[in-house]
Design a protein around this motif. Structure first.
Motif, short mmCIF file in Angstrom:
data_model
loop_
_atom_site.label_atom_id
_atom_site.label_comp_id
_atom_site.label_asym_id
_atom_site.label_seq_id
_atom_site.Cartn_x
_atom_site.Cartn_y
_atom_site.Cartn_z
N GLY A 252 -46.30 19.86 -17.64
CA GLY A 252 -47.74 19.89 -17.94
C GLY A 252 -48.26 18.59 -18.50
N ASP A 253 -47.36 17.59 -18.71
CA ASP A 253 -47.80 16.35 -19.32
C ASP A 253 -47.33 15.11 -18.56
OD1 ASP A 253 -49.14 17.21 -21.97
OD2 ASP A 253 -47.29 18.37 -21.97
N ALA A 254 -46.94 15.29 -17.31
CA ALA A 254 -46.54 14.16 -16.45
C ALA A 254 -45.43 13.31 -17.05
CB ALA A 254 -47.77 13.30 -16.13
N LEU A 293 -54.00 23.15 -31.64
CA LEU A 293 -53.79 23.76 -30.31
C LEU A 293 -53.93 25.27 -30.40
CD1 LEU A 293 -50.64 22.02 -28.77
CD2 LEU A 293 -52.96 21.99 -27.86
N LYS A 294 -53.37 25.86 -31.47
CA LYS A 294 -53.40 27.32 -31.62
C LYS A 294 -54.81 27.81 -31.91
CE LYS A 294 -49.92 29.73 -33.52
NZ LYS A 294 -48.88 30.09 -34.49
N MET A 295 -55.52 27.04 -32.73
CA MET A 295 -56.87 27.45 -33.12
C MET A 295 -57.83 27.43 -31.94
SD MET A 295 -57.15 25.67 -36.82
CE MET A 295 -58.55 24.77 -36.28
N PHE A 328 -53.69 24.97 -20.02
CA PHE A 328 -53.65 26.18 -20.84
C PHE A 328 -52.19 26.56 -21.14
CE2 PHE A 328 -54.26 30.46 -22.02
CZ PHE A 328 -55.62 30.77 -22.12
N LYS A 329 -51.37 26.56 -20.08
CA LYS A 329 -49.94 26.91 -20.25
C LYS A 329 -49.22 25.84 -21.06
CE LYS A 329 -49.47 29.61 -16.03
NZ LYS A 329 -49.39 29.40 -14.58
N THR A 330 -49.60 24.58 -20.80
CA THR A 330 -48.95 23.47 -21.51
C THR A 330 -49.18 23.58 -23.01
OG1 THR A 330 -49.44 22.12 -19.60
CG2 THR A 330 -48.80 20.94 -21.57
N ALA A 331 -50.41 23.99 -23.37
CA ALA A 331 -50.73 24.12 -24.80
C ALA A 331 -49.76 25.10 -25.45
CB ALA A 331 -52.18 24.60 -24.96
N ASP A 332 -49.39 26.14 -24.72
CA ASP A 332 -48.47 27.13 -25.25
C ASP A 332 -47.05 26.55 -25.41
OD1 ASP A 332 -48.17 29.85 -26.10
OD2 ASP A 332 -46.84 30.08 -24.36
N TYR A 333 -46.61 25.80 -24.40
CA TYR A 333 -45.27 25.18 -24.51
C TYR A 333 -45.22 24.19 -25.67
CZ TYR A 333 -43.67 27.16 -20.08
OH TYR A 333 -43.28 28.01 -19.08
#
Ligand SMILES: C=C(CC[C@@H](C)[C@H]1CC[C@H]2C3=CC[C@H]4[C@H](C)[C@@H](O)CC[C@]4(C)[C@H]3CC[C@]12C)C(C)C
Ligand SMILES: C[S@@+](CC[C@H](N)C(=O)[O-])C[C@H]1O[C@@H](n2cnc3c(N)ncnc32)[C@H](O)[C@@H]1O
Length: 360
Positions: A252-254, A293-295, A328-333
């Motif tokens: 998700g971040d190249a 990121l969580k907020m 969105f998924k990257t933020a979770d990882y």
């Protein structure tokens, strides 16, 4: 329904839509609005294709290992994400520890100012920003130190955005932006009084190559500081959960492959630097960098609806929805990497080019 009721209902709906898109939509620093989301230098009709091309790099991992393909893959990534980053995060594309009682904006600025304070810069010095994005850090650093900052980024669209922001901020006399590859920089040797990189060199397929270039362009005796993305000593390569999180961050971040924290100082020494200091800035007493990121989770859902609507009516390019979902998924990882302590985006290393150094 009489015509007055119809008019009022219509006006309310239009007002509500305007509020949802234009008031709720803009980034913290008003960098972008949702209605202006683009594919960077990629034309709108090619965004989906380019997103698919981006993913194909991960279906053929050997391609990422082919070092010369990496800058092109990173450039594609930043065409796809730059507007979304500016819209949802601001003009500084990095993390910083949370500071109780301070806004994200202040925490970000202080993290940037710390970098330039570490490299001991005087007003009028010429310093290099390696991987400058749209220039959030560059402007904070120029304003704080009154040094002349030259930023380099591989992405032409970011150059355009950074120059625009520099002008708007009245800092264009101190800030210059160059489009180029930090693995082969278009600068003569011994030409900078200092250098910094903030969460950028993680995109280099071989850290040694970018560090050697920075070493070459620095004047002897000058300092270089970097905030590096690395796995920490808590990361275990035989733990399936750890591997999943790190691969999620890479995709998700190249990133051509996250390095371990132990590789950083070793590489710096290998190219000739003296290591002055090295520390993970995420370690206590620092407050977590991932709370921001969580907020943002509720905002991400709102953004997701907005992006889906705008793509459906043809205002945002098709493909933006996929890019947004990937982020969105990257933020979770990233959050899982932070919470488990196996990953940090702020492993700080401060290095000096020895006074006696000869350029290669
Ligand atoms: C240093 C790098 C980038 C770090 C961060 C600036 C970005 C990493 C993940 C990004 C985001 C994730 C979720 C997005 C959200 C779904 C969207 O609605 C608004 C933008 C996000 C918050 C976006 C913002 C930037 C990041 C936090 C890497 C690439 C080396
Ligand atoms: C996550 S962004 C960080 C930007 C900036 N340091 C900041 O904190 O806002 C990473 C930056 O590195 C740049 N970059 C990555 N690979 C590069 C390369 N090979 N040459 C030049 N810039 C590169 C990207 O274009 C992007 O601007």
């Amino acid at each position: 329904m009489d015509s007055l009721t119809l008019f009022c209902t219509g006006a309310l709906l239009a007002g509500g839509l305007y509020w949802f898109v234009c008031i709720l939509g803009p980034a913290e620093q008003k960098g972008k609005r949702a209605v202006d989301l683009s594919g960077g230098s990629i034309s709108a009709e090619k965004v989906q294709d380019n997103y698919d091309k981006y993913w194909s790099f991960f279906r053929r991992p050997k391609e990422i290992e082919t070092a010369e393909k990496v800058p092109d893959f990173v450039d594609t990534f930043y065409n796809l994400v730059t507007d979304i980053y500016e819209w949802g995060w601001g003009q500084s594309f990095h993390f910083s520890p949370s500071l109780p009682g301070k806004s994200h904006r202040d925490a970000t600025r202080l993290h940037e100012e710390m970098a330039v304070d570490l490299i001991d810069v005087k007003p009028g010095d010429r310093i290099l920003d390696v991987g400058c994005g749209v220039g959030g850090p560059m402007r904070a650093i120029a304003a704080h130190s009154r040094a002349n900052v030259v930023g380099i980024t591989i992405n032409e669209y970011q150059v355009k955005r950074a120059r625009l922001h520099n002008k708007k901020a009245g800092l264009d006399s101190l800030c210059e932006v160059v489009c180029g590859n930090f693995l082969e920089m278009p600068f003569p040797e011994n030409s900078f009084d200092g250098a910094y990189s903030i969460e950028a060199t993680c995109h280099a397929p071989k850290l040694e190559e970018v560090y050697a270039e920075i070493f070459r362009v620095l004047k002897p005796g000058s300092l270089y500081v970097s905030y590096e993305w690395v796995t920490t000593d808590k990361y275990k390569g035989d733990d399936a959960e750890h591997v999943e999180v790190i691969q999620g961050i890479e995709r998700g971040d190249a990133l051509p492959g996250l390095r371990s924290y132990v590789d950083i100082a070793e590489t710096a020494r290998k190219v000739g630097f003296e290591v002055v200091k090295e520390r993970d800035l995420a370690n206590p007493p620092a407050e977590p960098w991932w709370t921001r990121l969580k907020m943002g989770r509720i905002a991400y859902w709102r953004n997701h609806i907005l992006v889906t609507l705008l793509a459906a009516i043809g205002v945002a390019p098709k493909g933006t929805v996929d890019v947004h979902e990937m982020l969105f998924k990257t933020a979770d990882y990233l959050t899982r990497g932070g919470e488990s302590g196996i990953f940090t985006p702020m492993h700080m290393i401060l290095c000096r080019k020895p006074e006696t150094a000869k350029s290669s």
